[in-house]
Design a protein around this motif. Structure first.
Motif, PDB file in Angstrom:
ATOM      1  N   UNK A 163       0.821  -1.201   0.000  1.00  0.00           N
ATOM      2  CA  UNK A 163       0.000   0.000   0.000  1.00  0.00           C
ATOM      3  C   UNK A 163       0.854   1.249   0.000  1.00  0.00           C
ATOM      4  N   UNK A 164       0.486   2.214  -0.852  1.00  0.00           N
ATOM      5  CA  UNK A 164       1.151   3.509  -0.832  1.00  0.00           C
ATOM      6  C   UNK A 164       0.089   4.549  -0.497  1.00  0.00           C
ATOM      7  N   UNK A 165       0.512   5.635   0.140  1.00  0.00           N
ATOM      8  CA  UNK A 165      -0.411   6.745   0.400  1.00  0.00           C
ATOM      9  C   UNK A 165      -1.690   6.283   1.105  1.00  0.00           C
ATOM     10  N   UNK A 166      -1.566   5.667   2.233  1.00  0.00           N
ATOM     11  CA  UNK A 166      -2.756   5.243   2.977  1.00  0.00           C
ATOM     12  C   UNK A 166      -3.230   6.385   3.874  1.00  0.00           C
ATOM     13  N   UNK A 167      -4.459   6.809   3.697  1.00  0.00           N
ATOM     14  CA  UNK A 167      -5.018   7.802   4.618  1.00  0.00           C
ATOM     15  C   UNK A 167      -6.283   7.254   5.239  1.00  0.00           C
ATOM     16  N   UNK A 168      -7.023   6.490   4.453  1.00  0.00           N
ATOM     17  CA  UNK A 168      -8.323   6.031   4.887  1.00  0.00           C
ATOM     18  C   UNK A 168      -8.345   4.514   4.880  1.00  0.00           C
ATOM     19  N   UNK A 169      -9.242   3.953   5.660  1.00  0.00           N
ATOM     20  CA  UNK A 169      -9.452   2.518   5.576  1.00  0.00           C
ATOM     21  C   UNK A 169     -10.894   2.318   5.155  1.00  0.00           C
ATOM     22  N   UNK A 170     -11.094   1.475   4.160  1.00  0.00           N
ATOM     23  CA  UNK A 170     -12.409   1.279   3.569  1.00  0.00           C
ATOM     24  C   UNK A 170     -13.056   0.039   4.163  1.00  0.00           C
ATOM     25  N   UNK A 171     -14.278   0.209   4.646  1.00  0.00           N
ATOM     26  CA  UNK A 171     -14.955  -0.869   5.345  1.00  0.00           C
ATOM     27  C   UNK A 171     -15.991  -1.508   4.415  1.00  0.00           C
ATOM     28  N   UNK A 172     -15.912  -2.850   4.294  1.00  0.00           N
ATOM     29  CA  UNK A 172     -16.806  -3.583   3.393  1.00  0.00           C
ATOM     30  C   UNK A 172     -17.708  -4.533   4.177  1.00  0.00           C
ATOM     31  N   UNK A 173     -18.912  -4.754   3.683  1.00  0.00           N
ATOM     32  CA  UNK A 173     -19.775  -5.758   4.312  1.00  0.00           C
ATOM     33  C   UNK A 173     -19.493  -7.128   3.695  1.00  0.00           C
ATOM     34  N   UNK A 174     -20.267  -8.173   4.072  1.00  0.00           N
ATOM     35  CA  UNK A 174     -19.880  -9.502   3.565  1.00  0.00           C
ATOM     36  C   UNK A 174     -20.259  -9.738   2.105  1.00  0.00           C
ATOM     37  N   UNK A 175     -21.007  -8.779   1.495  1.00  0.00           N
ATOM     38  CA  UNK A 175     -21.169  -8.842   0.035  1.00  0.00           C
ATOM     39  C   UNK A 175     -20.066  -8.033  -0.674  1.00  0.00           C
ATOM     40  N   UNK A 176     -19.033  -7.671   0.088  1.00  0.00           N
ATOM     41  CA  UNK A 176     -17.918  -6.882  -0.457  1.00  0.00           C
ATOM     42  C   UNK A 176     -18.350  -5.496  -0.917  1.00  0.00           C
ATOM     43  N   UNK A 177     -19.474  -5.011  -0.371  1.00  0.00           N
ATOM     44  CA  UNK A 177     -19.906  -3.656  -0.726  1.00  0.00           C
ATOM     45  C   UNK A 177     -19.275  -2.646   0.228  1.00  0.00           C
ATOM     46  N   UNK A 178     -18.965  -1.473  -0.310  1.00  0.00           N
ATOM     47  CA  UNK A 178     -18.379  -0.419   0.513  1.00  0.00           C
ATOM     48  C   UNK A 178     -19.454   0.161   1.429  1.00  0.00           C
ATOM     49  N   UNK A 179     -19.249   0.072   2.742  1.00  0.00           N
ATOM     50  CA  UNK A 179     -20.278   0.577   3.660  1.00  0.00           C
ATOM     51  C   UNK A 179     -19.794   1.725   4.528  1.00  0.00           C
ATOM     52  N   UNK A 180     -18.471   1.987   4.523  1.00  0.00           N
ATOM     53  CA  UNK A 180     -18.004   3.078   5.361  1.00  0.00           C
ATOM     54  C   UNK A 180     -16.532   3.347   5.171  1.00  0.00           C
ATOM     55  N   UNK A 181     -16.082   4.440   5.787  1.00  0.00           N
ATOM     56  CA  UNK A 181     -14.686   4.819   5.690  1.00  0.00           C
ATOM     57  C   UNK A 181     -14.239   5.344   7.057  1.00  0.00           C
ATOM     58  N   UNK A 182     -12.978   5.084   7.398  1.00  0.00           N
ATOM     59  CA  UNK A 182     -12.419   5.601   8.650  1.00  0.00           C
ATOM     60  C   UNK A 182     -11.011   6.097   8.355  1.00  0.00           C
ATOM     61  N   UNK A 183     -10.491   7.016   9.167  1.00  0.00           N
ATOM     62  CA  UNK A 183      -9.149   7.540   8.921  1.00  0.00           C
ATOM     63  C   UNK A 183      -8.144   6.832   9.818  1.00  0.00           C
ATOM     64  N   UNK A 184      -6.883   6.857   9.412  1.00  0.00           N
ATOM     65  CA  UNK A 184      -5.833   6.273  10.250  1.00  0.00           C
ATOM     66  C   UNK A 184      -5.814   6.948  11.607  1.00  0.00           C
TER      67      UNK A 184
END
Lengths: 451, 451
Positions: A163-184
């Motif tokens: 990983x390069x340039x990580x600022x956010x972490x992307x949260x996925x549900x069990x269908x692999x859909x994007x459901x949220x974002x959080x910061x480092x």
């Protein structure tokens, strides 16, 4: 400071390869090495690239140099070294470079790089180069909805390499859909046992892979984001566009607009293009001007009788054309700018009519002012011909109003038709306005002076 | 999606204030509210700002709207509410807004905001608005050289309230000098007991507070940084410029260049400026064109005798001026662009001579091509006057070469003198080239045709 460094590399590279050059390269930032390369002859450029020991640095240098230099450097690069450098590049740059390769070499390279890299590169290459899909970074820091901060931190440890340039972490549900974002930062300031679900922001802005890169840039800059997720039609995360790439997009687009406005193609670096290809890039618009000019000569020829009786009329041709052209270009620039900021176009025809009415009034105000100035000059200079002053005053007013209206309408129309409105400030519009101005000018003079 | 949101706010604001508007505002991103405001009448704008309950949102809205709207909104804002909104702004935006206030109100506001805020705002206001000091964020995440990762994480907890956009942590020694930088990601991936000294990068790029914002943007974009520290002469950290502000700088400068090139001042939004002030902003360059045009009429007047004998000469005035103007503008655009990218100017006079020589050759190539085309047209059209074709061919060649040389030299000279080279694509240069072109054209014709 960086400039002396660039100077040192240039001097050493001109002298030839050797341990001194390699040492200097090892101590330099790759971006400075790339700047130095821009000033070197092709053989010296190859010597510099060969002298970079660190593969990460070589990858950054190759991603940073101008397109023309890159193509030339890659053509001379040993296959094994090319593949190693590619594997140290960020995936989006890697995809750009591979896309530039000749077909046969491209196939060989795609075979030679790691399966992971190949997959990611093909993910990007499947989308247009100026779309979100074409500029995205397929690798993103992903976690599952059910993870805690502790899980996320240990995942970050494991993925640290890729990983390069990580600022956010992307949260996925069990269908692999994007459901949220959080910061480092949130990871650092929440208790390790906190569930990601409880601290994430679930109202995430996203774009599709076909979104135009200008739109991506607009969203990132408008909402002050560091990265914008690209999702497919099922809201599955495909990749992210990071702010440093957006910076490049914005600069690229601004330059493109400027060069387009002057009709100089994509000629960027005088050192890179031959005199002949530079002339060729500029010739299109000049040809339009030339053809327009011949048309103008024919048009003025229609009024040759009037000119023979009143040679003084020729003297006002430049001022009439100059005022028309400038007013038209100003109106077109304002329209192009307002289209770019989104101030124009969202309202549909109602907005257009309003802007056109406003620009026409600005034109009328300017026209009356110049009619007064130029009319007064003409009256004082040719006191025996008061009608000449009146004819000049009337023609300049009508010309300026027409130029303002044409200059406003052309970019709006181009935009409607899906063309780049920036073309409107070029010779097409000026030539059109010129013809209108000549007809207005000579028509008025012939009618009023009885020529 | 955001566009429907903008639409809803506009509709509700036009209907009047009320709980429906407040609910819509509470559910909207502040950036969308700012966009909606751009489309509203002043009274509706005030209604919207008043309806925003969350002070952070109100602060973002007020920082995001156009300058003209902001000044108008602030003028009607209740003093207490203004102060509360200011205290929720990022310090750099707060300083910008306070700097825009009338002197008396500015003093009152500076008294009313918290001592910390006042100090930071005054830190920024002491520097020119387009310098690193003027756009920096004085709050940065600082730690001491002797701290460990654990110390840094707990410091981040404590400062969480004040810090925005944290990516890096800046490490200072006991003389408060900047000695290194580490990323939040490093904090997450190193053991809590690791000393910052052992993981930080100590080769930190910095700028001084007087560094021009364009230079700051160049460094951030060249080295792919997220933030650039601003240090004083003792290398003490004064603040940081973050990439989101750099994005604004780049957009601002690109727009400025474009508007400057067309001579339309800083007129951005047609809804914001009255017709009279729009006309005033555009008039300067048009006046130069007008005065130049009158000069041109006088200049052509000198050749009135020739025109009376050969009225056909008038017909070629537009094509001669048009080609000269376009070639000159193209050469100037290339020069402006190369100055901006740093490709021109680093080499001193040697580089300039090289570029000038190259542009002159491009001009000669274009000139010869157009001499051939226009000469052939003239010969075929006026077969009884072969010398006319020859005279036209020679004048267009000389004009185009002269235009290329003038277009290249003016931006370079302006840059040397410390002026903005972008001015060079405006009417000054075109008018100058026009005069040169007319003299070349009529001079050649008079000499060759014996008029």
């Amino acid at each position: 400071m960086p400039d002396t460094r660039v100077e040192i590399i240039r001097r050493l590279a001109r002298k030839g390869a050797g341990p001194a050059l390699e040492r200097a390269l090892g101590k330099s930032r790759p971006q400075d090495v790339a700047t130095a390369i821009a000033h070197l002859a092709p053989a010296e450029q190859r010597r510099v690239l060969a002298g970079i020991a660190d593969l990460d640095d070589a990858a950054t240098v190759l991603s940073t140099v101008d397109d023309v230099d890159r193509v030339r450097l890659v053509a001379h690069l040993d296959f094994e070294r090319l593949v190693s450098i590619l594997e140290h590049m960020e995936v989006d740059d890697e995809a750009d470079l591979i896309a530039e390769l000749p077909v046969e070499l491209r196939e060989r390279v795609l075979e030679a790089i790691s399966d992971d890299d190949q997959e990611h590169v093909e993910d990007i290459m499947g989308w247009p180069p100026d779309s979100a899909g074409g500029i995205m970074q397929p690798l993103a820091f992903r976690c599952s909805e059910s993870d805690t901060c502790r899980d996320a931190i240990s995942a970050l440890h494991e993925q640290a390499e890729d990983l390069e340039m990580v600022f956010y972490l992307y949260v996925e549900n069990d269908q692999e859909q994007l459901v949220g974002v959080a910061s480092l930062r949130q990871l650092l300031t929440h208790a390790p046992s906190t569930a990601l679900k409880d601290m994430m922001i679930s109202d995430v802005l996203t774009v599709g892979p076909m979104t135009d890169q200008e739109e991506v840039a607009r969203i990132v800059s408008r909402y002050d984001l560091l990265a914008l997720p690209v999702v497919d039609e099922h809201r599955r995360l495909m990749g992210i566009v990071t702010i440093d790439d957006v910076l490049d997009v914005i600069q690229e687009e601004a330059v493109e607009d400027m060069l387009l406005m002057a009709g100089v193609g994509d000629e960027l670096d005088p050192a890179d293009t031959s005199v002949i290809s530079a002339a060729r890039q500029r010739i299109t618009w000049l040809l339009i001007t030339l053809v327009g000019g011949i048309g103008m000569a024919e048009l003025i020829g229609v009024f040759e009788g009037a000119l023979e009786k009143q040679a003084v009329l020729a003297g006002f041709i430049p001022v009439i054309l100059g005022m028309g052209g400038n007013v038209g270009t100003q109106a077109a620039t304002i329209a192009v700018r307002n289209i770019a900021t989104g101030h124009l176009g969202t309202d549909g025809t109602r907005g257009t009519a309003k802007v056109l009415f406003r620009e026409t009034r600005v034109g009328l105000l300017l026209g009356l002012f110049f009619a007064f100035s130029l009319g007064t000059y003409t009256l004082l200079r040719w006191m025996d011909q008061p009608m000449l002053g009146a004819a000049i005053a009337i023609s300049i007013t009508v010309t300026v109003v027409a130029a303002a209206a044409i200059g406003t309408m052309v970019p709006i129309t181009l935009n409607r038709l899906g063309a780049d409105p920036a073309v409107a400030t070029g010779p097409f519009v000026t030539t059109g306005i010129d013809a209108v101005a000549i007809v207005i000018y000579f028509g008025t003079c012939v009618a009023m002076l009885g020529l």
